[in-house]
Design a protein around this motif. Structure first.
Motif, short mmCIF file in Angstrom:
data_model
loop_
_atom_site.label_atom_id
_atom_site.label_comp_id
_atom_site.label_asym_id
_atom_site.label_seq_id
_atom_site.Cartn_x
_atom_site.Cartn_y
_atom_site.Cartn_z
N PHE A 115 0.43 -0.71 -0.21
CA PHE A 115 -0.24 0.30 0.06
C PHE A 115 0.49 1.70 0.01
O PHE A 115 1.93 1.52 1.04
N ASN A 116 0.19 2.47 -0.89
CA ASN A 116 1.20 3.16 -0.76
C ASN A 116 0.53 4.54 -1.88
O ASN A 116 -0.40 4.36 -2.69
N CYS A 117 0.34 5.50 -1.37
CA CYS A 117 0.46 6.67 -1.70
C CYS A 117 -1.28 6.90 -1.85
O CYS A 117 -2.58 6.55 -2.57
N GLY A 118 -2.44 5.65 -1.26
CA GLY A 118 -3.68 5.69 -0.80
C GLY A 118 -3.96 4.59 -1.93
O GLY A 118 -5.60 4.32 -2.11
N ARG A 119 -3.35 3.43 -2.32
CA ARG A 119 -3.64 3.10 -3.60
C ARG A 119 -2.60 1.25 -3.19
O ARG A 119 -1.48 1.24 -2.12
N TYR A 120 -3.50 0.10 -3.95
CA TYR A 120 -2.19 -1.25 -3.44
C TYR A 120 -1.77 -1.52 -4.68
O TYR A 120 -1.72 -0.57 -5.45
N HIS A 121 -0.89 -1.80 -4.37
CA HIS A 121 0.47 -2.00 -5.91
C HIS A 121 1.11 -3.49 -4.97
O HIS A 121 0.78 -4.21 -4.16
N SER A 122 1.36 -4.61 -6.06
CA SER A 122 2.67 -5.58 -6.08
C SER A 122 3.96 -5.04 -6.64
O SER A 122 3.68 -4.48 -7.86
N LEU A 123 4.49 -6.29 -5.75
CA LEU A 123 6.22 -5.95 -7.12
C LEU A 123 5.69 -6.60 -8.26
O LEU A 123 6.21 -5.64 -8.73
N GLU A 124 4.92 -7.10 -8.30
CA GLU A 124 5.37 -7.62 -10.07
C GLU A 124 4.79 -7.05 -10.99
O GLU A 124 5.15 -6.21 -11.49
N ASN A 125 3.60 -5.90 -10.11
CA ASN A 125 3.32 -5.15 -10.84
C ASN A 125 4.33 -4.29 -11.13
O ASN A 125 4.33 -3.32 -12.28
N GLU A 126 5.10 -3.19 -10.14
CA GLU A 126 5.81 -2.93 -10.24
C GLU A 126 6.91 -2.32 -11.37
O GLU A 126 7.57 -1.91 -11.93
N LYS A 127 7.52 -3.87 -11.09
CA LYS A 127 8.44 -4.21 -11.99
C LYS A 127 8.06 -4.10 -13.29
O LYS A 127 9.02 -3.79 -14.25
N ALA A 128 6.57 -4.83 -13.65
CA ALA A 128 6.08 -4.47 -15.28
C ALA A 128 5.92 -3.00 -15.53
O ALA A 128 6.76 -2.55 -16.48
N ASN A 129 5.37 -2.25 -14.80
CA ASN A 129 5.46 -0.96 -14.83
C ASN A 129 7.43 -0.07 -15.11
O ASN A 129 6.93 0.75 -15.90
N SER A 130 8.21 -0.30 -14.23
CA SER A 130 9.57 -0.07 -14.63
C SER A 130 10.21 -0.74 -15.93
O SER A 130 11.27 0.38 -16.34
#
Length: 160
Positions: free
Chosen positions: A143-158
């Motif tokens: 959870f960051n800045c009022g939203r849910y995230h996952s490591l896999e999604n963050e890796k794909a976005n980066s």
């Protein structure tokens, strides 16, 4: 500074998502929380923070126990259910670890007895003596800045 600015600043700190649960008179109660940290290895201690007007406060004080279920990225619905963001039509099933309720398939299940408590501002900090731990493989729900995230999604976005 105003309350919104303080809240936004604290929201910049990415955290894992947990469900804190306890049982009182045979009924399990839970709440979503990210205010959790380890304190000590010897003895094994953790801290959770519960707002003074939360129903969970009196329940933990009464039971003198709690358990932490560290949620996986697949458990966002559980987080939202225990945060009161959605109504879950299905009953939530709990397992037990050292007699304390935990959510199945959590990355970590941590059973605790209350060691001490401290009122600070509008929250009570419960220090829990860890009585048992169960671990599973998987990726954490973040959870960051009022939203849910996952490591896999963050890796794909980066990588894009």
């Amino acid at each position: 500074m105003d309350n919104r600015q303080f809240r936004n600043a604290m929201g910049k700190f990415a955290t894992g998502v947990n469900v804190i649960a306890t049982e009182v008179n045979g009924e399990v109660h839970g709440m979503t929380a990210n205010a959790f940290m380890s304190v000590s290895m010897d003895p094994k201690l953790v801290i959770i923070s519960v707002k003074e007007d939360a129903q969970m406060l009196d329940r933990i004080k009464e039971s003198q126990t709690f358990a932490i279920s560290v949620l996986s990225e697949e458990q966002q619905k559980m987080s939202m259910t225990f945060a009161g963001q959605i109504d879950n039509d299905e009953p939530v099933e709990f397992e037990y670890l050292d007699g304390k309720p935990v959510l199945p398939n959590s990355l970590a299940q941590i059973a605790c007895d209350v060691s001490s408590e401290y009122v600070e501002g509008d929250h009570t900090l419960f220090v829990g003596k860890v009585t048992d731990i169960q671990l599973e493989d998987g990726q954490p729900l973040i959870f960051n800045c009022g939203r849910y995230h996952s490591l896999e999604n963050e890796k794909a976005n980066s990588a894009s």
